[in-house]
Design a protein around this motif. Sequence first.
Motif, PDB file in Angstrom:
ATOM      1  N   VAL A 154       1.177  -1.302   0.528  1.00 45.64           N
ATOM      2  CA  VAL A 154      -0.049   0.040   0.343  1.00 45.64           C
ATOM      3  C   VAL A 154       0.343   0.780   0.185  1.00 45.64           C
ATOM      4  O   VAL A 154       0.156   2.321  -1.235  1.00 45.64           O
ATOM      5  CB  VAL A 154      -1.124   0.345   1.022  1.00 45.64           C
ATOM      6  CG1 VAL A 154      -1.354   1.319   1.321  1.00 45.64           C
ATOM      7  CG2 VAL A 154      -1.858  -1.081   1.313  1.00 45.64           C
ATOM      8  N   ASP A 155       2.608   1.044   0.719  1.00 50.54           N
ATOM      9  CA  ASP A 155       2.812   2.280   0.837  1.00 50.54           C
ATOM     10  C   ASP A 155       3.663   2.414  -0.844  1.00 50.54           C
ATOM     11  O   ASP A 155       4.448   3.838  -0.965  1.00 50.54           O
ATOM     12  CB  ASP A 155       4.287   1.776   2.177  1.00 50.54           C
ATOM     13  CG  ASP A 155       3.250   2.418   3.119  1.00 50.54           C
ATOM     14  OD1 ASP A 155       2.485   2.749   3.996  1.00 50.54           O
ATOM     15  OD2 ASP A 155       4.082   1.764   4.395  1.00 50.54           O
ATOM     16  N   ASN A 171     -10.227 -10.408  11.681  1.00 50.95           N
ATOM     17  CA  ASN A 171     -10.893  -9.103  11.024  1.00 50.95           C
ATOM     18  C   ASN A 171      -9.889  -8.658  11.191  1.00 50.95           C
ATOM     19  O   ASN A 171      -9.387  -6.760  11.800  1.00 50.95           O
ATOM     20  CB  ASN A 171     -11.614  -7.957  11.963  1.00 50.95           C
ATOM     21  CG  ASN A 171     -11.554  -8.197  13.346  1.00 50.95           C
ATOM     22  OD1 ASN A 171     -10.669  -8.850  13.814  1.00 50.95           O
ATOM     23  ND2 ASN A 171     -12.280  -8.260  14.426  1.00 50.95           N
ATOM     24  N   GLN A 172      -8.243  -8.963  11.700  1.00 52.68           N
ATOM     25  CA  GLN A 172      -6.699  -8.213  10.928  1.00 52.68           C
ATOM     26  C   GLN A 172      -6.956  -7.053  10.471  1.00 52.68           C
ATOM     27  O   GLN A 172      -6.097  -6.417  10.615  1.00 52.68           O
ATOM     28  CB  GLN A 172      -5.987  -9.261  12.026  1.00 52.68           C
ATOM     29  CG  GLN A 172      -5.899  -9.871  10.840  1.00 52.68           C
ATOM     30  CD  GLN A 172      -6.772 -11.265  10.791  1.00 52.68           C
ATOM     31  OE1 GLN A 172      -7.573 -11.081  11.057  1.00 52.68           O
ATOM     32  NE2 GLN A 172      -6.442 -12.346   9.455  1.00 52.68           N
ATOM     33  N   GLY A 173      -7.803  -7.288   9.453  1.00 60.15           N
ATOM     34  CA  GLY A 173      -6.847  -6.228   7.995  1.00 60.15           C
ATOM     35  C   GLY A 173      -7.477  -4.786   8.440  1.00 60.15           C
ATOM     36  O   GLY A 173      -7.237  -4.655   7.551  1.00 60.15           O
ATOM     37  N   GLU A 174      -8.162  -4.764   9.664  1.00 58.38           N
ATOM     38  CA  GLU A 174      -8.896  -3.088   9.005  1.00 58.38           C
ATOM     39  C   GLU A 174      -8.330  -1.911   9.306  1.00 58.38           C
ATOM     40  O   GLU A 174      -9.043  -1.235   8.163  1.00 58.38           O
ATOM     41  CB  GLU A 174     -10.265  -2.985  10.483  1.00 58.38           C
ATOM     42  CG  GLU A 174     -11.532  -4.519  10.587  1.00 58.38           C
ATOM     43  CD  GLU A 174     -12.806  -4.804  11.743  1.00 58.38           C
ATOM     44  OE1 GLU A 174     -12.158  -3.676  12.063  1.00 58.38           O
ATOM     45  OE2 GLU A 174     -13.381  -4.737  11.206  1.00 58.38           O
ATOM     46  N   GLU A 175      -7.648  -1.934  10.049  1.00 62.49           N
ATOM     47  CA  GLU A 175      -6.390  -0.967   9.557  1.00 62.49           C
ATOM     48  C   GLU A 175      -5.706  -1.065   8.668  1.00 62.49           C
ATOM     49  O   GLU A 175      -5.707  -0.218   7.729  1.00 62.49           O
ATOM     50  CB  GLU A 175      -5.286  -0.657  10.781  1.00 62.49           C
ATOM     51  CG  GLU A 175      -6.121  -0.330  12.292  1.00 62.49           C
ATOM     52  CD  GLU A 175      -6.365   0.677  12.469  1.00 62.49           C
ATOM     53  OE1 GLU A 175      -6.098   1.607  11.963  1.00 62.49           O
ATOM     54  OE2 GLU A 175      -7.653   1.086  13.356  1.00 62.49           O
ATOM     55  N   LEU A 176      -5.621  -2.321   7.584  1.00 58.76           N
ATOM     56  CA  LEU A 176      -4.936  -1.707   6.292  1.00 58.76           C
ATOM     57  C   LEU A 176      -5.725  -1.411   5.423  1.00 58.76           C
ATOM     58  O   LEU A 176      -5.337  -1.131   4.870  1.00 58.76           O
ATOM     59  CB  LEU A 176      -4.294  -3.367   6.366  1.00 58.76           C
ATOM     60  CG  LEU A 176      -4.264  -4.375   4.764  1.00 58.76           C
ATOM     61  CD1 LEU A 176      -2.903  -3.339   4.520  1.00 58.76           C
ATOM     62  CD2 LEU A 176      -4.083  -5.432   4.595  1.00 58.76           C
ATOM     63  N   LYS A 178      -7.883   0.407   6.206  1.00 56.41           N
ATOM     64  CA  LYS A 178      -8.563   1.473   6.032  1.00 56.41           C
ATOM     65  C   LYS A 178      -7.332   2.804   5.499  1.00 56.41           C
ATOM     66  O   LYS A 178      -7.648   3.789   5.204  1.00 56.41           O
ATOM     67  CB  LYS A 178      -8.690   2.035   7.712  1.00 56.41           C
ATOM     68  CG  LYS A 178      -8.779   3.730   8.004  1.00 56.41           C
ATOM     69  CD  LYS A 178      -8.855   4.135   9.514  1.00 56.41           C
ATOM     70  CE  LYS A 178      -9.456   3.017  10.224  1.00 56.41           C
ATOM     71  NZ  LYS A 178      -9.451   3.373  11.944  1.00 56.41           N
ATOM     72  N   LYS A 179      -5.689   2.376   5.485  1.00 55.84           N
ATOM     73  CA  LYS A 179      -4.809   2.773   5.196  1.00 55.84           C
ATOM     74  C   LYS A 179      -5.056   3.184   3.366  1.00 55.84           C
ATOM     75  O   LYS A 179      -4.480   3.791   2.707  1.00 55.84           O
ATOM     76  CB  LYS A 179      -3.332   2.052   5.872  1.00 55.84           C
ATOM     77  CG  LYS A 179      -2.475   2.811   4.788  1.00 55.84           C
ATOM     78  CD  LYS A 179      -1.471   2.021   6.101  1.00 55.84           C
ATOM     79  CE  LYS A 179       0.036   2.154   5.530  1.00 55.84           C
ATOM     80  NZ  LYS A 179       1.172   1.365   4.929  1.00 55.84           N
ATOM     81  N   ALA A 180      -5.185   1.581   3.176  1.00 54.37           N
ATOM     82  CA  ALA A 180      -5.311   0.898   1.546  1.00 54.37           C
ATOM     83  C   ALA A 180      -6.416   2.310   1.257  1.00 54.37           C
ATOM     84  O   ALA A 180      -6.080   3.421  -0.072  1.00 54.37           O
ATOM     85  CB  ALA A 180      -6.692   0.020   1.269  1.00 54.37           C
ATOM     86  N   LYS A 181      -8.047   2.665   1.837  1.00 56.66           N
ATOM     87  CA  LYS A 181      -8.675   3.169   1.334  1.00 56.66           C
ATOM     88  C   LYS A 181      -8.285   4.698   1.674  1.00 56.66           C
ATOM     89  O   LYS A 181      -8.723   6.174   0.174  1.00 56.66           O
ATOM     90  CB  LYS A 181      -9.703   3.318   2.311  1.00 56.66           C
ATOM     91  CG  LYS A 181     -11.442   4.294   2.094  1.00 56.66           C
ATOM     92  CD  LYS A 181     -12.129   4.115   0.835  1.00 56.66           C
ATOM     93  CE  LYS A 181     -13.327   5.272   0.973  1.00 56.66           C
ATOM     94  NZ  LYS A 181     -14.032   4.578   0.118  1.00 56.66           N
ATOM     95  N   ALA A 182      -7.100   5.208   2.427  1.00 59.96           N
ATOM     96  CA  ALA A 182      -6.775   6.504   2.339  1.00 59.96           C
ATOM     97  C   ALA A 182      -5.849   6.956   0.905  1.00 59.96           C
ATOM     98  O   ALA A 182      -5.490   8.289   0.946  1.00 59.96           O
ATOM     99  CB  ALA A 182      -5.871   6.396   4.110  1.00 59.96           C
ATOM    100  N   ASN A 211     -18.220  -1.558   6.168  1.00 61.85           N
ATOM    101  CA  ASN A 211     -17.012  -1.199   6.265  1.00 61.85           C
ATOM    102  C   ASN A 211     -17.323  -0.478   5.040  1.00 61.85           C
ATOM    103  O   ASN A 211     -16.625  -1.486   4.082  1.00 61.85           O
ATOM    104  CB  ASN A 211     -16.349  -2.446   6.361  1.00 61.85           C
ATOM    105  CG  ASN A 211     -14.439  -2.425   7.117  1.00 61.85           C
ATOM    106  OD1 ASN A 211     -14.314  -0.728   6.186  1.00 61.85           O
ATOM    107  ND2 ASN A 211     -14.248  -2.710   7.188  1.00 61.85           N
ATOM    108  N   PRO A 212     -17.069   0.501   5.485  1.00 64.93           N
ATOM    109  CA  PRO A 212     -17.185   1.590   4.246  1.00 64.93           C
ATOM    110  C   PRO A 212     -15.707   1.189   3.066  1.00 64.93           C
ATOM    111  O   PRO A 212     -15.331   1.883   2.221  1.00 64.93           O
ATOM    112  CB  PRO A 212     -17.100   3.398   4.783  1.00 64.93           C
ATOM    113  CG  PRO A 212     -16.652   2.864   6.500  1.00 64.93           C
ATOM    114  CD  PRO A 212     -16.829   1.707   6.061  1.00 64.93           C
TER     115      PRO A 212
END
Length: 336
Positions: A154-155, A171-176, A178-182, A211-212
């Motif tokens: 993603v970076d 659900n361990q990917g939720e922060e990932l 969020k970062k991808a969406k940003a 999850n948006p």
Amino acid sequence: MEKRILGKTDFEVSVVGFGGIPAQRLDKEQVLELLTEAYNQGMNFIDTARAYTASEALIGYALEKLGRDKFYLATKSMSRTYKGIIDEFNLSLSLLRTDYIDLYQFHNVKTFEEYDEIMSDDGAYRAVKELKEQGKIREIGITSHSKEILDMAVDTNFFNTIQYPYNAVENQGEELFKKAKASNIGVIVMKPLAGGAISKGELAIRYILDNPNISVVIPGMESMEQIIQNSRAGIDRREMTEEEKEMLAKEASTLGAEFCRRCGYCLPCPQGIDIPTNFLMEGYYTRYDLKDWARSRYEAISPKANNCIECGLCETKCPYDLPIIKMLKNVVKVFE
């Protein structure tokens, strides 16, 4: 059906797409029937792979009958080298009966060493970039069961989509996400039903779509009932109630960490054991209290879990690092 834009692409994809893994167990007319109904229900995204044996060929037959322009088509390759990816890509084009792929993905990148090989001078990424410049690939993505690898991906500016497991258990990917969406990177969710371990399919998919940061979820489908049920989650879009969340959480809590997602990467077994099916029958017996039904079907399996010789090959291929030998012993204990 609700649609969302897939990251930086201009693909307006249905929130529920067609996962192509189970297609390999069907014949071409069955796949045509399923994809016809999927289109009628509003699906416009298909995900398959070279690794899914006959899946590409069966989907290609259906697309030729239905019209290639009715779906965004994604496939993927396990090859890590320049020449290897060219050969695999050309085979995919032939089997899928098309002259372009909408989304081409590096499949199941497990280690940073594999990632480095893909990105090297003689690696697969250079080949895929050239194919994109030729108009044969529209967008490039990456899939993995490693959150750390996708976090690094993603970076970069190399990929427009990532694909990762997500469900009520994992659900361990939720922060990932969020970062991808940003970063405006599309998020494709695999294993939405934890490989069939979660029985409440519509609730499981609605949980994900709440999850948006998710672009599209791709449950594997092999029956008309599954097409209709899974589509409903994207057509009748409404947030889950607290009661529904509790219901799903209760089922998820029974699974623990050691359960088979039925991805099939452990196969073929040198002894011919259908490892995921053995685990599936054990799950029906212990989790869903279908003891007589599960036992009768387990008895019909040949070879069974007790034919395991503990060679360990399956464990080296499992993306979840499951203790498969130990789990097969438990199947034997349950049934025998």
